[in-house]
Write a protein that holds these residues in place. Structure first.
Motif: not given
Length: 268
Positions: A123-148
């Motif tokens: 958000r800080e370093h890509i000036a036109d981030s709202a106009l781009r197709d940007i996605k961060v995939l966040a994965t983990d094996i821990s259901m407890k951590m994912l809930e948090k």
């Protein structure tokens, strides 16, 4: 309650965990395994490890396997952990990324701090981030951590490494009685897709990714497992894409096609 974990039981549980998620519990970890699994024995009101092993091997105990893996995984994380990586990303990678479609993957996101750190920087370093197709995939094996991670609410202690300006800009302060918590704002959360993933399983995503973070995870795997994982990361990265591993890891022990960039940073 005091239950003994025998050497034979330790080896059986270790093999099962290795087969489930690739974690290599070396000799000498017996006391650690016992201490962590005692939480499950108490929760289930089970009196012995003999009974516990019988339960996880039964049909009715299949769902317990995910809880067992949960307590056995180490979930140490923090915002902007290993900050040199984020500095390098901001100074050397993001300025050269002019793609409209940008994909990042935090392959062991734990409770979300790494993923949200990355997203704040996007958000800080890509000036036109709202106009781009940007996605961060966040994965983990821990259901407890994912809930948090999905709740995205952190204590004052957990946000202590966040720059004050970022805290003001990207978090909402919540008061609960005498305690303050901080919730990640929707402008950051909107870019993150959180999902459960066992790195040993087939991966549903096709890529390609521009950047993959898999930091402080491979230290828990043996060399053959590391080898397979690095190869799979290579296949999923775009040409010129970057892989970040933990500073205590590196890839010197495995054969790979990556170009070394700097400590714990590699490029396809």
């Amino acid at each position: 309650m005091s239950a003994e974990l025998t050497e034979k039981q330790f080896k059986k549980i270790s093999l099962l965990i290795y087969q489930l998620c690739g974690i290599n519990l070396k000799d000498g970890k017996q006391a650690l395994v016992r201490a962590r699994l005692m939480k499950r024995l108490r929760a289930l009101k089970i009196q012995s490890f003999t009974e516990y092993i019988g339960y996880i091997e039964s049909q009715s105990g299949k769902q317990e396997l995910s809880f067992m893996v949960d307590v056995m995984t180490t979930n140490k994380t923090s915002f902007f952990r290993e900050p040199e990586h984020f500095t390098y990303l901001c100074e050397n990678i993001l300025p050269k990324m002019n793609h409209r479609r940008m994909r990042f993957w935090t392959a062991a996101c734990s409770s979300g701090e790494e993923s949200f750190s990355l997203t704040m920087l996007l958000r800080e370093h890509i000036a036109d981030s709202a106009l781009r197709d940007i996605k961060v995939l966040a994965t983990d094996i821990s259901m407890k951590m994912l809930e948090k991670a999905r709740h995205a609410i952190y204590s004052e202690e957990e946000v202590r490494d966040i720059p004050p300006l970022f805290l003001q800009k990207y978090f909402t302060k919540i008061r609960q009685e005498t305690t303050s918590f901080y919730k990640v704002r929707d402008s950051v959360r909107a870019l993150v897709r959180i999902g459960w993933l066992n790195l040993m399983d087939p991966w549903p995503m096709k890529g390609p990714f521009n950047v993959i973070f898999c930091r402080n995870v491979m230290i828990y795997f043996d060399r053959p497992t590391q080898q397979r994982l690095i190869h799979r990361f290579w296949e999923l990265l775009e040409p010129g894409g970057y892989l970040f591993v933990g500073h205590s890891e590196g890839l010197s022990a495995v054969s790979h096609k990556f170009n070394y960039v700097r400590p714990a940073v590699y490029r396809k």
